[in-house]
Design a protein around this motif. Structure first.
Motif, short mmCIF file in Angstrom:
data_model
loop_
_atom_site.label_atom_id
_atom_site.label_comp_id
_atom_site.label_asym_id
_atom_site.label_seq_id
_atom_site.Cartn_x
_atom_site.Cartn_y
_atom_site.Cartn_z
N LYS A 54 0.80 -1.22 0.00
CA LYS A 54 0.00 0.00 0.00
C LYS A 54 0.84 1.28 0.00
O LYS A 54 0.31 2.36 -0.17
CB LYS A 54 -0.89 0.03 1.24
N THR A 55 2.12 1.15 0.26
CA THR A 55 3.00 2.30 0.43
C THR A 55 3.96 2.41 -0.74
O THR A 55 4.42 1.39 -1.27
CB THR A 55 3.78 2.17 1.76
N PHE A 71 10.62 10.61 -0.31
CA PHE A 71 9.22 10.77 0.09
C PHE A 71 8.65 9.39 0.35
O PHE A 71 9.01 8.42 -0.32
CB PHE A 71 8.37 11.39 -1.03
N ILE A 72 7.73 9.31 1.30
CA ILE A 72 6.96 8.11 1.55
C ILE A 72 5.49 8.48 1.41
O ILE A 72 5.01 9.42 2.07
CB ILE A 72 7.22 7.55 2.98
N LEU A 73 4.78 7.77 0.56
CA LEU A 73 3.35 7.98 0.34
C LEU A 73 2.65 6.77 0.96
O LEU A 73 2.78 5.65 0.47
CB LEU A 73 3.05 8.08 -1.16
N THR A 74 1.96 7.00 2.06
CA THR A 74 1.40 5.90 2.84
C THR A 74 -0.08 6.14 3.14
O THR A 74 -0.51 7.28 3.29
CB THR A 74 2.22 5.71 4.14
N PRO A 75 -0.87 5.05 3.22
CA PRO A 75 -2.30 5.22 3.51
C PRO A 75 -2.53 5.73 4.93
O PRO A 75 -1.82 5.37 5.86
CB PRO A 75 -2.87 3.81 3.34
N GLY A 79 -7.29 7.92 3.08
CA GLY A 79 -6.60 8.65 2.01
C GLY A 79 -5.13 8.30 2.05
O GLY A 79 -4.75 7.21 2.47
N TYR A 80 -4.33 9.23 1.61
CA TYR A 80 -2.88 9.03 1.61
C TYR A 80 -2.18 10.22 2.24
O TYR A 80 -2.61 11.36 2.08
CB TYR A 80 -2.35 8.80 0.19
N GLN A 81 -1.10 9.93 2.98
CA GLN A 81 -0.27 10.96 3.60
C GLN A 81 1.09 10.92 2.92
O GLN A 81 1.65 9.85 2.67
CB GLN A 81 -0.11 10.64 5.08
N LEU A 82 1.64 12.09 2.62
CA LEU A 82 2.95 12.19 2.00
C LEU A 82 3.92 12.80 3.00
O LEU A 82 3.66 13.86 3.56
CB LEU A 82 2.89 13.05 0.73
N ALA A 95 8.68 21.24 -5.27
CA ALA A 95 7.98 21.02 -6.55
C ALA A 95 7.55 19.57 -6.70
O ALA A 95 6.43 19.27 -7.14
CB ALA A 95 8.87 21.44 -7.72
N ALA A 96 8.42 18.64 -6.32
CA ALA A 96 8.07 17.22 -6.39
C ALA A 96 6.95 16.90 -5.39
O ALA A 96 6.02 16.17 -5.70
CB ALA A 96 9.29 16.36 -6.11
N TYR A 97 7.03 17.48 -4.20
CA TYR A 97 6.00 17.28 -3.18
C TYR A 97 4.63 17.68 -3.71
O TYR A 97 3.65 16.93 -3.58
CB TYR A 97 6.34 18.07 -1.91
N VAL A 98 4.55 18.85 -4.29
CA VAL A 98 3.27 19.35 -4.81
C VAL A 98 2.71 18.39 -5.85
O VAL A 98 1.51 18.07 -5.83
CB VAL A 98 3.44 20.77 -5.40
N GLU A 99 3.55 17.90 -6.75
CA GLU A 99 3.08 17.00 -7.80
C GLU A 99 2.65 15.64 -7.25
O GLU A 99 1.59 15.12 -7.60
CB GLU A 99 4.15 16.82 -8.87
#
Length: 120
Positions: A54-55, A71-75, A79-82, A95-99
């Motif tokens: 999931k991550t 970055f870690i994108l985790t549920p 939803g998802y938390q970055l 810039a990468a964070y925003v995208e």
């Protein structure tokens, strides 16, 4: 991609741990599935799926001026938390964070599928 970079990112990804509030319950999360290059915020990032299915983990490529950064994108809460950390060039990591933060469920699902993980 340079093999050294790939092995370095796998080692870093494999070392990543997610901990819970309860110290007795610390699952280890290995993020070593994939390693494909994605372009986010105008720079290259290596994308890995994690063992929980999931991550996703995004590591700045060696040639990326945002390096070192990940970055870690985790549920979380349906939803998802970055989350991100490192000392790379801030305007590029921002810039990468925003995208990445703007990913739709369909985009996240596609990345999870392509990195051997489950859909959200």
């Amino acid at each position: 991609m340079n093999r050294r970079i790939g092995f370095m990112c796998i080692a870093v990804g494999a070392a990543f741990q997610v901990t819970t509030v309860d110290a007795a319950d610390k699952p280890k999360l290995s993020c070593d599935r994939g390693g494909d290059v994605g372009r986010y915020g105008g720079t290259d990032w290596l994308v890995y799926g994690c063992s929980d299915g999931k991550t996703l983990a995004f590591f700045s490529a060696e040639s990326n001026p945002a390096n070192p950064y990940y970055f870690i994108l985790t549920p979380k809460d349906g939803g998802y938390q970055l989350y991100g950390e490192g000392t790379g060039e801030k305007r590029l990591t921002d810039a990468a964070y925003v995208e990445i933060k703007a990913f739709t469920s369909a985009q996240i699902s596609a990345l999870l599928r392509s990195h051997g993980a489950a859909s959200p």
